[in-house]
Design a protein around this motif. Structure first.
Motif, PDB file in Angstrom:
ATOM      1  N   ILE A  80     -47.036  52.343  32.544  1.00 58.72           N
ATOM      2  CA  ILE A  80     -46.238  52.985  31.498  1.00 58.72           C
ATOM      3  C   ILE A  80     -45.581  51.968  30.556  1.00 58.72           C
ATOM      4  O   ILE A  80     -45.494  52.212  29.347  1.00 58.72           O
ATOM      5  N   ILE A  81     -45.131  50.832  31.071  1.00 62.29           N
ATOM      6  CA  ILE A  81     -44.542  49.810  30.195  1.00 62.29           C
ATOM      7  C   ILE A  81     -45.617  49.201  29.300  1.00 62.29           C
ATOM      8  O   ILE A  81     -45.394  48.958  28.106  1.00 62.29           O
ATOM      9  N   ALA A  82     -46.803  48.985  29.852  1.00 65.81           N
ATOM     10  CA  ALA A  82     -47.916  48.469  29.044  1.00 65.81           C
ATOM     11  C   ALA A  82     -48.248  49.430  27.908  1.00 65.81           C
ATOM     12  O   ALA A  82     -48.547  49.002  26.786  1.00 65.81           O
ATOM     13  N   ALA A  83     -48.180  50.730  28.193  1.00 64.92           N
ATOM     14  CA  ALA A  83     -48.466  51.736  27.156  1.00 64.92           C
ATOM     15  C   ALA A  83     -47.420  51.672  26.048  1.00 64.92           C
ATOM     16  O   ALA A  83     -47.756  51.782  24.855  1.00 64.92           O
ATOM     17  N   LEU A  84     -46.147  51.498  26.417  1.00 63.42           N
ATOM     18  CA  LEU A  84     -45.091  51.377  25.410  1.00 63.42           C
ATOM     19  C   LEU A  84     -45.306  50.133  24.554  1.00 63.42           C
ATOM     20  O   LEU A  84     -45.219  50.193  23.318  1.00 63.42           O
ATOM     21  N   LYS A  85     -45.585  49.013  25.198  1.00 61.11           N
ATOM     22  CA  LYS A  85     -45.765  47.764  24.463  1.00 61.11           C
ATOM     23  C   LYS A  85     -46.989  47.810  23.554  1.00 61.11           C
ATOM     24  O   LYS A  85     -47.030  47.151  22.513  1.00 61.11           O
ATOM     25  N   VAL A 106     -38.649  45.041  28.217  1.00 61.42           N
ATOM     26  CA  VAL A 106     -38.201  46.126  27.340  1.00 61.42           C
ATOM     27  C   VAL A 106     -36.678  46.173  27.296  1.00 61.42           C
ATOM     28  O   VAL A 106     -36.006  45.571  28.140  1.00 61.42           O
ATOM     29  N   ASP A 107     -36.149  46.895  26.312  1.00 65.78           N
ATOM     30  CA  ASP A 107     -34.719  47.187  26.256  1.00 65.78           C
ATOM     31  C   ASP A 107     -34.466  48.560  26.873  1.00 65.78           C
ATOM     32  O   ASP A 107     -35.376  49.401  26.932  1.00 65.78           O
ATOM     33  N   PHE A 108     -33.229  48.789  27.319  1.00 63.86           N
ATOM     34  CA  PHE A 108     -32.892  50.069  27.940  1.00 63.86           C
ATOM     35  C   PHE A 108     -31.665  50.699  27.289  1.00 63.86           C
ATOM     36  O   PHE A 108     -30.750  50.004  26.839  1.00 63.86           O
ATOM     37  N   VAL A 109     -31.668  52.030  27.283  1.00 66.22           N
ATOM     38  CA  VAL A 109     -30.470  52.820  27.023  1.00 66.22           C
ATOM     39  C   VAL A 109     -30.263  53.663  28.282  1.00 66.22           C
ATOM     40  O   VAL A 109     -31.039  54.584  28.558  1.00 66.22           O
ATOM     41  N   ASP A 110     -29.255  53.319  29.074  1.00 61.96           N
ATOM     42  CA  ASP A 110     -29.037  54.000  30.356  1.00 61.96           C
ATOM     43  C   ASP A 110     -28.345  55.344  30.146  1.00 61.96           C
ATOM     44  O   ASP A 110     -27.526  55.505  29.240  1.00 61.96           O
ATOM     45  N   TYR A 111     -28.681  56.317  31.020  1.00 62.46           N
ATOM     46  CA  TYR A 111     -28.078  57.640  30.882  1.00 62.46           C
ATOM     47  C   TYR A 111     -27.613  58.261  32.193  1.00 62.46           C
ATOM     48  O   TYR A 111     -26.839  59.226  32.182  1.00 62.46           O
ATOM     49  N   LEU A 112     -28.029  57.708  33.357  1.00 58.67           N
ATOM     50  CA  LEU A 112     -27.565  58.206  34.656  1.00 58.67           C
ATOM     51  C   LEU A 112     -27.654  57.076  35.671  1.00 58.67           C
ATOM     52  O   LEU A 112     -28.311  56.055  35.435  1.00 58.67           O
ATOM     53  N   ALA A 221     -36.551  53.392  28.120  1.00 56.71           N
ATOM     54  CA  ALA A 221     -37.068  52.072  27.770  1.00 56.71           C
ATOM     55  C   ALA A 221     -37.617  52.087  26.349  1.00 56.71           C
ATOM     56  O   ALA A 221     -38.304  53.033  25.943  1.00 56.71           O
ATOM     57  N   ILE A 222     -37.309  51.017  25.616  1.00 57.32           N
ATOM     58  CA  ILE A 222     -37.692  50.895  24.215  1.00 57.32           C
ATOM     59  C   ILE A 222     -38.191  49.468  23.981  1.00 57.32           C
ATOM     60  O   ILE A 222     -37.704  48.526  24.619  1.00 57.32           O
ATOM     61  N   ARG A 223     -39.140  49.294  23.081  1.00 58.03           N
ATOM     62  CA  ARG A 223     -39.650  47.958  22.801  1.00 58.03           C
ATOM     63  C   ARG A 223     -38.525  47.030  22.347  1.00 58.03           C
ATOM     64  O   ARG A 223     -37.621  47.454  21.616  1.00 58.03           O
ATOM     65  N   LYS A 224     -38.582  45.795  22.776  1.00 57.85           N
ATOM     66  CA  LYS A 224     -37.549  44.823  22.415  1.00 57.85           C
ATOM     67  C   LYS A 224     -37.453  44.671  20.892  1.00 57.85           C
ATOM     68  O   LYS A 224     -38.460  44.550  20.206  1.00 57.85           O
ATOM     69  N   GLY A 225     -36.213  44.694  20.407  1.00 52.36           N
ATOM     70  CA  GLY A 225     -35.981  44.523  18.977  1.00 52.36           C
ATOM     71  C   GLY A 225     -36.188  45.753  18.128  1.00 52.36           C
ATOM     72  O   GLY A 225     -35.973  45.712  16.912  1.00 52.36           O
ATOM     73  N   ASP A 226     -36.564  46.871  18.741  1.00 53.56           N
ATOM     74  CA  ASP A 226     -36.808  48.100  17.985  1.00 53.56           C
ATOM     75  C   ASP A 226     -35.465  48.756  17.620  1.00 53.56           C
ATOM     76  O   ASP A 226     -34.638  48.987  18.509  1.00 53.56           O
ATOM     77  N   PRO A 227     -35.240  49.079  16.327  1.00 51.23           N
ATOM     78  CA  PRO A 227     -33.994  49.757  15.932  1.00 51.23           C
ATOM     79  C   PRO A 227     -33.795  51.112  16.611  1.00 51.23           C
ATOM     80  O   PRO A 227     -32.699  51.657  16.586  1.00 51.23           O
ATOM     81  N   LEU A 228     -34.850  51.629  17.219  1.00 51.08           N
ATOM     82  CA  LEU A 228     -34.736  52.900  17.941  1.00 51.08           C
ATOM     83  C   LEU A 228     -33.698  52.815  19.056  1.00 51.08           C
ATOM     84  O   LEU A 228     -33.087  53.820  19.415  1.00 51.08           O
ATOM     85  N   ARG A 229     -33.489  51.619  19.590  1.00 50.79           N
ATOM     86  CA  ARG A 229     -32.516  51.484  20.680  1.00 50.79           C
ATOM     87  C   ARG A 229     -31.120  51.921  20.237  1.00 50.79           C
ATOM     88  O   ARG A 229     -30.439  52.676  20.943  1.00 50.79           O
TER      89      ARG A 229
END
Length: 262
Positions: A80-85, A106-112, A221-229
């Motif tokens: 799954i991480i390979a697919a994101l990258k 990857v970068d993370f935004v934690d929620y639980l 999980a979000i790609r490193k440096g992506d403003p989506l984070r």
């Protein structure tokens, strides 16, 4: 509006809501596409052909905060991480533990925060109540997960203490790991606490063995440096503030199996 198209006004609203992503492109077609291993109830599974679960609700609510539509792409967890990258999706929402090793990729935004639990056959015929009681037992787990890594570390501890190793049996799908216990091919199953509680509640041939262990943050999980984070963090903060996170956790029977972050 036609499927897969976005009006000029809608595109402007989405771009503003997301902070004008630019090359990251998560607004393409007015969609936010998640990679998710949809074999992990109650977090993500199929109801017919429709993805349902707590992560599906979280992902949908986050996309709504951004003014776009959520799309979920079923992806085997081990890749799954390979697919994101490889940009097969914009983000991962799949009950993914936020670990130091994964943060290298990857970068993370934690929620639980979620613990892990052992599941056994009804009546607990093998008398499994602790991690130590897994010594010499066959235990099923989904491949590529922190659950599998944690079991391997515990097995090493047991052998160093002069006890038998845990016989870890991995499966590409979590539902297959649970099915192996039901069929008597293993002595126990190991997974995230909400998943174990769900299986035990919906199938009376299962029960929970002991108390949850090793609570870990789970995140998107979000790609490193992506403003989506930043946009995702803002959306998660809003969902905590308006009570959506708490409502979704309760809806899926996870109140006593997870810890809220706010």
């Amino acid at each position: 509006m036609r499927r897969g198209t976005l009006s000029l006004l809608g595109a402007l609203i989405a771009a503003l809501a997301l902070g004008a992503f630019g090359a990251a492109g998560a607004t393409a077609g007015g969609k936010l596409t998640y990679c998710s291993d949809i074999t992990y109830p109650p977090e993500e599974s199929y109801q017919g052909t429709k993805p349902v679960g707590s992560d599906i609700d979280f992902g949908t609510a986050i996309a709504k905060q951004m003014g776009v539509k959520a799309v979920f792409k079923n992806t085997v967890f081990d890749s799954i991480i390979a697919a994101l990258k490889a940009k097969k999706c914009d983000a991962i929402i799949s009950g993914m533990n936020d670990t130091p090793d994964r943060r290298k990729q990857v970068d993370f935004v934690d929620y639980l925060k979620v613990g892990q639990s052992v599941m056994v056959k009804k009546g607990n015929p093998e008398h499994i109540t602790t991690l130590a009681s897994l010594s010499g037992k066959k235990v099923s787990v989904e491949s590529g997960t922190t659950n599998r890594a944690f079991l391997a570390a515990e097995s090493t501890k047991l052998t160093k203490a002069g006890k038998k190793a845990i016989n870890i049996v991995t499966f590409p799908k979590d539902t297959d790991a649970a099915a192996a216990l039901k069929a008597g091919r293993v002595d126990a199953y190991f997974g995230d606490s909400p998943v174990v509680v769900h299986y035990a509640a919906t199938d009376k041939s299962f029960s929970v063995g002991g108390s949850p262990v090793n609570p870990i943050l789970i995140g998107i999980a979000i790609r490193k440096g992506d403003p989506l984070r930043a946009a995702t963090q803002k959306a998660v903060n809003a969902l905590y503030a308006n009570g959506t996170i708490k409502k979704v956790v309760a809806k899926w029977g996870m109140t006593h199996a997870v810890t809220l972050l706010k």
